[in-house]
Design a protein around this motif. Structure first.
Motif, PDB file in Angstrom:
ATOM      1  N   ARG A 144       6.600  -1.849   6.002  1.00 36.29           N
ATOM      2  CA  ARG A 144       6.629  -2.277   5.065  1.00 36.29           C
ATOM      3  C   ARG A 144       4.566  -1.555   4.212  1.00 36.29           C
ATOM      4  O   ARG A 144       4.578  -1.307   2.958  1.00 36.29           O
ATOM      5  CB  ARG A 144       6.530  -3.271   4.437  1.00 36.29           C
ATOM      6  N   ASN A 145       3.732  -1.450   5.228  1.00 34.35           N
ATOM      7  CA  ASN A 145       2.452  -1.338   4.259  1.00 34.35           C
ATOM      8  C   ASN A 145       2.527  -1.984   3.597  1.00 34.35           C
ATOM      9  O   ASN A 145       1.679  -2.018   2.922  1.00 34.35           O
ATOM     10  CB  ASN A 145       2.216   0.310   3.730  1.00 34.35           C
ATOM     11  N   THR A 146       2.850  -3.511   4.131  1.00 31.88           N
ATOM     12  CA  THR A 146       2.412  -4.653   3.379  1.00 31.88           C
ATOM     13  C   THR A 146       1.372  -5.522   3.957  1.00 31.88           C
ATOM     14  O   THR A 146       1.575  -5.980   5.360  1.00 31.88           O
ATOM     15  CB  THR A 146       3.965  -5.320   2.754  1.00 31.88           C
ATOM     16  N   VAL A 147       1.249  -6.075   3.076  1.00 29.15           N
ATOM     17  CA  VAL A 147      -0.272  -7.179   3.519  1.00 29.15           C
ATOM     18  C   VAL A 147       0.253  -9.045   2.525  1.00 29.15           C
ATOM     19  O   VAL A 147       0.211  -8.854   2.215  1.00 29.15           O
ATOM     20  CB  VAL A 147      -1.831  -7.644   3.994  1.00 29.15           C
ATOM     21  N   ALA A 203       0.989  -1.337  -0.393  1.00 30.49           N
ATOM     22  CA  ALA A 203      -0.266  -0.104   0.092  1.00 30.49           C
ATOM     23  C   ALA A 203       1.123   1.457   0.313  1.00 30.49           C
ATOM     24  O   ALA A 203       1.798   1.230   0.738  1.00 30.49           O
ATOM     25  CB  ALA A 203      -0.817  -0.195   1.495  1.00 30.49           C
ATOM     26  N   SER A 204       0.871   2.218  -0.564  1.00 30.49           N
ATOM     27  CA  SER A 204       1.227   2.946  -1.105  1.00 30.49           C
ATOM     28  C   SER A 204       0.256   4.637  -0.800  1.00 30.49           C
ATOM     29  O   SER A 204      -0.906   4.338  -0.091  1.00 30.49           O
ATOM     30  CB  SER A 204       1.539   4.220  -2.376  1.00 30.49           C
ATOM     31  N   GLY A 205       1.181   5.415  -0.386  1.00 29.59           N
ATOM     32  CA  GLY A 205       0.369   6.520   0.364  1.00 29.59           C
ATOM     33  C   GLY A 205       0.000   6.320   2.070  1.00 29.59           C
ATOM     34  O   GLY A 205       0.293   5.786   2.400  1.00 29.59           O
ATOM     35  N   ARG A 206      -0.750   6.990   2.542  1.00 24.47           N
ATOM     36  CA  ARG A 206      -0.838   7.039   4.303  1.00 24.47           C
ATOM     37  C   ARG A 206      -1.557   5.648   4.567  1.00 24.47           C
ATOM     38  O   ARG A 206      -2.851   5.130   3.444  1.00 24.47           O
ATOM     39  CB  ARG A 206      -1.525   8.652   4.609  1.00 24.47           C
ATOM     40  N   THR A 207      -1.326   5.372   5.219  1.00 27.70           N
ATOM     41  CA  THR A 207      -1.877   4.411   6.226  1.00 27.70           C
ATOM     42  C   THR A 207      -2.452   4.360   7.025  1.00 27.70           C
ATOM     43  O   THR A 207      -2.174   5.454   7.927  1.00 27.70           O
ATOM     44  CB  THR A 207      -0.761   3.211   6.984  1.00 27.70           C
ATOM     45  N   PHE A 208      -3.642   3.924   7.446  1.00 30.27           N
ATOM     46  CA  PHE A 208      -4.378   4.702   8.660  1.00 30.27           C
ATOM     47  C   PHE A 208      -4.396   2.850   9.870  1.00 30.27           C
ATOM     48  O   PHE A 208      -4.874   2.213   9.159  1.00 30.27           O
ATOM     49  CB  PHE A 208      -5.601   5.047   8.713  1.00 30.27           C
ATOM     50  N   SER A 209      -4.464   3.987  10.835  1.00 32.80           N
ATOM     51  CA  SER A 209      -4.232   2.315  11.906  1.00 32.80           C
ATOM     52  C   SER A 209      -5.936   1.934  12.301  1.00 32.80           C
ATOM     53  O   SER A 209      -6.096   0.359  12.637  1.00 32.80           O
ATOM     54  CB  SER A 209      -3.938   3.171  13.845  1.00 32.80           C
ATOM     55  N   SER A 210      -6.872   2.319  11.910  1.00 31.58           N
ATOM     56  CA  SER A 210      -8.122   1.971  11.320  1.00 31.58           C
ATOM     57  C   SER A 210      -8.579   1.393  10.746  1.00 31.58           C
ATOM     58  O   SER A 210      -9.399   0.226  10.754  1.00 31.58           O
ATOM     59  CB  SER A 210      -9.177   2.844  11.903  1.00 31.58           C
ATOM     60  N   ALA A 211      -8.061   0.797  10.050  1.00 29.15           N
ATOM     61  CA  ALA A 211      -7.204   0.498   8.968  1.00 29.15           C
ATOM     62  C   ALA A 211      -7.407  -1.578   8.592  1.00 29.15           C
ATOM     63  O   ALA A 211      -7.440  -1.602   9.296  1.00 29.15           O
ATOM     64  CB  ALA A 211      -6.505   0.581   7.508  1.00 29.15           C
TER      65      ALA A 211
END
Length: 127
Positions: free
Chosen positions: A76-79, A24-32
């Motif tokens: 890494r904002n990765t799943v 995931a690029s861009g901002r991430t959100f803790s409640s995602a």
């Protein structure tokens, strides 16, 4: 704006393993929440697995329990979706999806609940 990029699909034999990745690029959100869906030819898109970003709680559809594992790499904002003991019926295009704000104690299993989608990656399992 969030962009999701999947990788890791391919052609394997029954019983083999594959690991799918969704960055995931861009901002991430803790409640995602993030989910993996799949769509086989002539069938509707179905929920496969999901994860709550804040707690790493995971959810699976019954047909993949014990075989698939979803996890997240916050740095890494990765799943990731590790798929073991693959079966021909797992053949489909796999999509990752993201919803930025979700405050329930589970993940949505309906595709309309998600805001962003990756382009999809083909997984083909031969018998």
């Amino acid at each position: 704006q969030v962009q999701l990029v999947e990788s890791g699909g391919g052609l394997v034999q029954a019983g083999d393993s594959l690991r799918l990745s969704c960055a995931a690029s861009g901002r991430t959100f803790s409640s995602a929440v993030m989910g993996w869906f799949r769509q086989a030819p002539g069938k509707e898109r179905e929920f496969v697995a999901g994860i709550r970003w804040s707690t790493a709680d995971t959810y699976y559809t019954d047909s993949v329990k014990g075989r698939f594992t979803i996890s997240r790499d916050s740095a890494r904002n990765t799943v990731l979706l590790l798929m073991n003991s693959l079966k021909p019926e797992d053949t489909a295009v796999y999509y990752c999806a993201l919803r930025r704000f979700y405050f329930q104690d589970y993940v949505p299993k309906i595709s309309d609940e998600y805001e962003y989608w990756g382009q999809g990656t083909q997984v083909t399992v031969s018998s």
